[in-house]
Design an enzyme around this catalytic site. Structure first.
Site, PDB file in Angstrom:
ATOM      1  N   SER A  49       5.619  16.986  13.665  1.00 32.24           N
ATOM      2  CA  SER A  49       6.472  17.379  12.546  1.00 32.24           C
ATOM      3  C   SER A  49       6.733  18.877  12.507  1.00 32.24           C
ATOM      4  O   SER A  49       7.809  19.313  12.091  1.00 32.24           O
ATOM      5  CB  SER A  49       5.831  16.932  11.222  1.00 32.24           C
ATOM      6  OG  SER A  49       4.511  17.449  11.104  1.00 32.24           O
ATOM      7  N   HIS A 252       3.357  21.594   5.317  1.00 32.70           N
ATOM      8  CA  HIS A 252       4.376  21.916   6.319  1.00 32.70           C
ATOM      9  C   HIS A 252       5.051  23.249   5.981  1.00 32.70           C
ATOM     10  O   HIS A 252       5.276  23.543   4.813  1.00 32.70           O
ATOM     11  CB  HIS A 252       5.431  20.814   6.405  1.00 32.70           C
ATOM     12  CG  HIS A 252       4.928  19.581   7.069  1.00 32.70           C
ATOM     13  ND1 HIS A 252       4.305  18.576   6.382  1.00 32.70           N
ATOM     14  CD2 HIS A 252       4.931  19.199   8.374  1.00 32.70           C
ATOM     15  CE1 HIS A 252       3.951  17.613   7.226  1.00 32.70           C
ATOM     16  NE2 HIS A 252       4.314  17.967   8.448  1.00 32.70           N
TER      17      HIS A 252
END
Length: 270
Positions: A49, A252
């Site tokens: 990711s 993230h």
């Protein structure tokens, strides 16, 4: 008088004028010549990711790729041509090898790899331990991550070797992962400290794999990443998502975080 005899003095005068101009230059100066063009890197971004750019805007597909991840930001630099972005959210190192490696070919000259966090399931450790750090689920998650860490180095070394086999002239840049929590937050929260320690252990495995391959002549380099006070709970503008109720952005980088990745990668390239 012939035409040849007339032309000779003119040539002498022209040569003398050029010599005088060169002599007039400052000591050490040289006439300017057109700079050689910098070759455009043929770039492929592999990974999970983080490689896909998750968290930097609206996802484009099921891999949660975005247009503002570090790979896309590097691709926006004129001397880089992002040919392929197969990086995909959730990918382990083995899955990168099985599903993404085929995008690298003999024409590729730059490959970035960000992978390994899913092998440890660091996010899963946090999710299991956040409700109750003494629970059986938490202890099992920590035990699984501890066991998996020893496999990361050999797997990454194998992936680097496989990339090199597909494109011997490609520079291979393996990135680390930042500690998600700022130092103060980790000091105040034992779970945050555990997650940071897991990130550090993961980076050590990745760095060791790169070093092992580089000593055999593979053009590979490891790039550590630190967000410092821009991590979760830090004093500065956050570069990483800190809302555990938002699974897309939590843990993230945001656009600024990926810009830090971009700059760190560009800093090791010629």
């Amino acid at each position: 008088m012939s035409e040849t005899r007339l032309a000779r003095p003119r040539r002498i005068i022209a040569i003398a004028a050029v010599a005088a101009a060169l002599l007039a230059l400052p000591m050490g100066a040289a006439p300017a010549f057109a700079a050689q063009p910098v070759p455009v890197a043929k770039y492929v971004a592999l990974g999970d990711s983080y490689g896909a750019g998750q968290g930097a805007g609206a996802p484009l597909d099921s891999c949660l790729r975005t247009t503002l991840g570090y790979a896309s930001q590097i691709g926006a630099v004129p001397r880089f041509n992002l040919l392929r972005l197969p990086a995909c959210s959730g990918a382990t190192i083995d899955q990168v090898s099985a599903r993404q490696l085929g995008y690298v070919n003999q024409g590729t000259t730059l490959v970035t790899i960000t992978a390994g966090a899913n092998d440890l399931n660091i996010g899963g450790v946090y999710a299991a331990c956040a409700p109750d750090e003494t629970s059986v689920a938490c202890q099992q998650a920590i035990a699984a991550a501890t066991a998996a860490i020893q496999t990361v180095g050999p797997k990454m070394a194998g992936l680097i070797g496989a990339v090199h086999a597909r494109s011997a002239r490609a520079t291979i840049v393996v990135t680390g992962y930042p500690e998600p929590f700022a130092a103060g937050a980790a000091a105040a929260d034992p779970l945050a400290a555990v997650v940071n320690a897991a990130s550090d252990a993961l980076d050590a495995q990745l760095a060791g794999a790169v070093l092992a391959e580089a000593t055999t002549g593979v053009p590979a380099v490891f790039v550590p990443i630190s967000f410092g006070a821009h991590a979760i709970g830090g004093a500065d503008v956050p570069w990483i998502g800190g809302d555990p109720t938002d699974p897309v952005t939590f843990f993230h980088p945001n656009v600024l975080g990926y810009a830090a990745y971009r700059d760190a990668i560009l800093g090791v390239l010629p």
